[in-house]
Write a protein that holds these residues in place. Structure first.
Motif, PDB file in Angstrom:
ATOM      1  N   PRO A 225       0.829  -1.205   0.000  1.00 33.10           N
ATOM      2  CA  PRO A 225       0.000   0.000   0.000  1.00 33.10           C
ATOM      3  C   PRO A 225       0.863   1.255   0.000  1.00 33.10           C
ATOM      4  O   PRO A 225       1.916   1.297   0.633  1.00 33.10           O
ATOM      5  N   GLY A 226       0.415   2.270  -0.716  1.00 35.67           N
ATOM      6  CA  GLY A 226       1.146   3.535  -0.756  1.00 35.67           C
ATOM      7  C   GLY A 226       0.272   4.627  -1.318  1.00 35.67           C
ATOM      8  O   GLY A 226      -0.633   4.358  -2.128  1.00 35.67           O
ATOM      9  N   ALA A 227       0.523   5.867  -0.904  1.00 39.78           N
ATOM     10  CA  ALA A 227      -0.301   6.999  -1.360  1.00 39.78           C
ATOM     11  C   ALA A 227      -0.272   7.138  -2.875  1.00 39.78           C
ATOM     12  O   ALA A 227      -1.220   7.643  -3.484  1.00 39.78           O
ATOM     13  N   VAL A 228       0.804   6.677  -3.485  1.00 40.58           N
ATOM     14  CA  VAL A 228       0.923   6.786  -4.933  1.00 40.58           C
ATOM     15  C   VAL A 228      -0.098   5.910  -5.651  1.00 40.58           C
ATOM     16  O   VAL A 228      -0.343   6.077  -6.851  1.00 40.58           O
ATOM     17  N   GLU A 229      -0.734   4.989  -4.917  1.00 38.22           N
ATOM     18  CA  GLU A 229      -1.783   4.164  -5.496  1.00 38.22           C
ATOM     19  C   GLU A 229      -3.154   4.842  -5.463  1.00 38.22           C
ATOM     20  O   GLU A 229      -4.157   4.240  -5.887  1.00 38.22           O
ATOM     21  N   MET A 230      -3.215   6.066  -4.969  1.00 37.44           N
ATOM     22  CA  MET A 230      -4.432   6.858  -5.154  1.00 37.44           C
ATOM     23  C   MET A 230      -4.629   7.047  -6.659  1.00 37.44           C
ATOM     24  O   MET A 230      -3.653   7.199  -7.394  1.00 37.44           O
ATOM     25  N   PRO A 231      -5.868   7.061  -7.150  1.00 37.07           N
ATOM     26  CA  PRO A 231      -6.064   7.238  -8.595  1.00 37.07           C
ATOM     27  C   PRO A 231      -5.870   8.685  -9.057  1.00 37.07           C
ATOM     28  O   PRO A 231      -6.536   9.136  -9.991  1.00 37.07           O
ATOM     29  N   MET A 232      -4.932   9.395  -8.405  1.00 38.13           N
ATOM     30  CA  MET A 232      -4.656  10.766  -8.798  1.00 38.13           C
ATOM     31  C   MET A 232      -4.158  10.830 -10.238  1.00 38.13           C
ATOM     32  O   MET A 232      -4.464  11.770 -10.983  1.00 38.13           O
ATOM     33  N   PHE A 233      -3.406   9.803 -10.651  1.00 41.01           N
ATOM     34  CA  PHE A 233      -2.895   9.829 -12.020  1.00 41.01           C
ATOM     35  C   PHE A 233      -4.018   9.603 -13.037  1.00 41.01           C
ATOM     36  O   PHE A 233      -3.875   9.958 -14.212  1.00 41.01           O
ATOM     37  N   VAL A 234      -5.156   9.037 -12.607  1.00 47.24           N
ATOM     38  CA  VAL A 234      -6.314   8.924 -13.492  1.00 47.24           C
ATOM     39  C   VAL A 234      -6.960  10.298 -13.651  1.00 47.24           C
ATOM     40  O   VAL A 234      -7.386  10.683 -14.752  1.00 47.24           O
ATOM     41  N   PHE A 235      -7.018  11.042 -12.561  1.00 47.88           N
ATOM     42  CA  PHE A 235      -7.491  12.431 -12.619  1.00 47.88           C
ATOM     43  C   PHE A 235      -6.622  13.223 -13.591  1.00 47.88           C
ATOM     44  O   PHE A 235      -7.123  13.930 -14.476  1.00 47.88           O
ATOM     45  N   ASP A 236      -5.299  13.113 -13.442  1.00 47.39           N
ATOM     46  CA  ASP A 236      -4.362  13.760 -14.362  1.00 47.39           C
ATOM     47  C   ASP A 236      -4.623  13.324 -15.796  1.00 47.39           C
ATOM     48  O   ASP A 236      -4.611  14.136 -16.729  1.00 47.39           O
TER      49      ASP A 236
END
Length: 387
Positions: A225-236
Motif C-alpha cells: 500500500p502507498g499513497a501513490v496508489e491513489m487514482p490521482m494519475f487517473v485524474f491527471d
C-alpha cells in the motif's frame, strides 16, 4: 465533446457501498486475531506472526467459494501479516510456499494484484474496534483516515471529468461541473493536509513505511500500500496527461495502474492515447471565430481546477521530501539490518518523480493560460477579473 457515449458507467454510490460492504466482511474470522499484529510487531516476533498467518490462511477450497468481495477482505487481512513479516526482513513466500497459489487465486477473484493495496489498507479497512493496523499508533490511524477522507471525493472528481469530456464548452453546464470538481477537490486536499499535520515525518520514515515494502510472489515484486496508489494519475490522465508524450510519466502511470480499483482502470484505458481535456478545450477555443463570454468562463473555470491540482501537488511533494529528510542514517539505527536504500519509496521512485510530474502539470497549465490569453485578446477592453 465526444461523438459517442462512454462505454463505462461508474457510480460513486455503488463504490461507496462496495467499500462499506467489504470493510464489514470477515471471511477469515480474523477480527480478534488480527488485533495481535501491533503487539507482535512491537516485539518483532516473527515466529508468532508466521503462526498467526498460518492460522488465518484459508484453504484453496475455501478460496474457491469466495466472491470478489470476500476475496478482497481476505487479501486485506492476510496483507497485514505479509507487510509485518517483510518489515522484519522475512520474505513471506520463503516461509509459507503455498502462500503463492492462494494469493494468486485471491487476486484473480478480486481483480487486483495478489497482495494488499492502498484500497485494502484504507477504504476496505473496518473502523473503530475492528480497525486493522500494523502499529496501533495514532500516527498510523491518521494516515489511514487521511486517505479515506480524500478517496471518495477524488473518485467523484474523476467521474465528473468524464462528464466534462462530453459537455459543450459553450454551455453553462461546463462551468458548473468545473465548480463542482473544484469544491470536491478541496476535500482531497484536506486529506493531504491531515497527513502532513497529524503524521510525524520521522515516525513515517523510520517505522511505518517499512510495512509497505514490496514482497516477492511469482518471481516478481508486488508493491505494498502507498499513497501513490491513489487514482490521482487517473485524474491527471483525463484532465491533462492522456496525450502527454513523456515516457517517464507514462511508465510511472502504468506501474501503478494494476493497483487501483478495476473501475478506475477502465476509465484510464478509455482515454488512453486520446486528447486530454486541456488539449481538447484549447483546440476548440482556438477554432472559435467570434468571442464568446461563456467559453471564456468555461476556460477560466477549468484553469481554476488545474491550479487546485497544483496546490495538491506542492504539499504532497513536501510530505515526501520531509519523510526522506527524517530517515535515520545507518549509523544511528539500532538494528543495522533495517537500513535498506531509502532514497526511493516502496514503489521504487524518488521524490524527483513528483518534481517531474509537477513540471509537466505546469506546462499544461501554461498552455491553457496562453489559450485563455489569446481567446480574450480580441475583447481586451472587457472586465476579465471575474471567474
Amino acid at each position: 465533446m465526444h461523438s459517442a457515449p462512454f462505454s463505462v458507467e461508474v457510480s460513486v454510490t455503488s463504490l461507496a457501498q462496495e467499500n462499506e460492504y467489504i470493510s464489514n466482511l470477515d471471511p477469515l474470522k480474523a477480527d480478534q486475531l488480527i488485533q495481535k499484529v501491533p503487539f507482535l510487531n512491537l516485539k518483532k516476533d516473527t515466529i508468532e506472526l508466521v503462526l498467526l498467518l498460518v492460522d488465518i490462511m484459508p484453504s484453496m477450497h475455501e478460496i474457491h467459494t469466495f466472491d470478489k468481495y470476500q476475496a478482497s477482505a481476505a487479501i486485506r487481512d492476510i496483507g497485514f501479516l505479509l507487510g509485518s513479516l517483510k518489515r522484519h526482513q522475512v520474505e513471506p513466500v520463503n516461509i509459507i510456499p503455498e502462500l503463492e497459489d492462494k494469493m494468486n487465486l485471491l487476486g484473480d477473484k478480486s481483480g487486483l494484484p495478489p497482495r494488499d493495496t492502498l484500497l485494502h489498507y484504507t477504504v476496505w479497512n473496518p473502523t473503530d474496534s475492528r480497525r486493522r493496523t500494523y502499529t496501533g499508533t495514532q500516527d498510523e490511524l491518521y494516515l489511514i483516515d487521511s486517505v479515506v477522507v480524500a478517496m471518495a471525493p477524488l473518485v467523484k472528481c474523476i467521474i465528473l471529468l468524464r462528464k466534462l469530456h462530453l459537455t459543450p464548452l459553450n454551455s453553462p453546464e461546463f462551468k458548473a461541473i468545473c465548480q463542482e470538481i473544484f469544491t470536491l477537490f478541496e476535500k482531497v486536499i484536506e486529506g493531504i493536509v491531515m497527513a502532513r499535520r497529524k503524521v510525524s515525518p520521522s515516525y513515517f520514515a523510520n517505522e511505518l513505511r517499512f510495512y509497505f515494502d514490496p514482497i516477492t510472489l511469482n518471481n516478481r515484486e508486488y508493491l505494498g500500500p502507498g499513497a501513490v496508489e491513489m487514482p490521482m494519475f487517473v485524474f491527471d490522465h483525463l484532465l491533462w496527461s492522456s496525450d502527454c508524450q513523456d515516457e517517464e510519466y507514462r511508465i510511472f502511470k502504468e506501474t501503478y495502474l494494476p493497483y487501483i480499483h478495476p473501475e478506475m482502470r477502465k476509465v484510464y484505458h478509455e482515454f488512453e492515447d486520446k486528447s486530454s481535456l486541456v488539449s481538447k478545450v484549447c483546440r476548440l477555443a482556438d477554432g472559435q471565430i467570434e468571442f464568446n463570454n461563456m467559453i471564456l468562463d468555461s476556460l477560466k473555470s477549468l484553469s481554476s481546477c488545474c491550479r487546485l491540482l497544483k496546490s495538491f501537488r506542492m504539499p504532497h511533494k513536501k510530505i515526501a521530501e520531509e519523510a526522506y529528510a527524517h530517515t535515520k542514517k545507518p549509523e544511528l539505527l539500532s538494528d543495522k539490518n533495517e537500513h535498506i536504500q531509502r532514497n526511493h519509496g516502496s514503489g521504487g521512485y524518488s521524490t524527483d518523480i513528483l518534481t517531474h510530474i509537477l513540471n509537466l502539470t505546469n506546462q499544461k497549465i501554461e498552455m491553457l493560460d496562453l489559450c485563455i490569453s489569446n481567446f480574450q485578446a480580441p475583447d481586451s477592453g472587457r472586465d476579465m477579473s471575474r471567474n
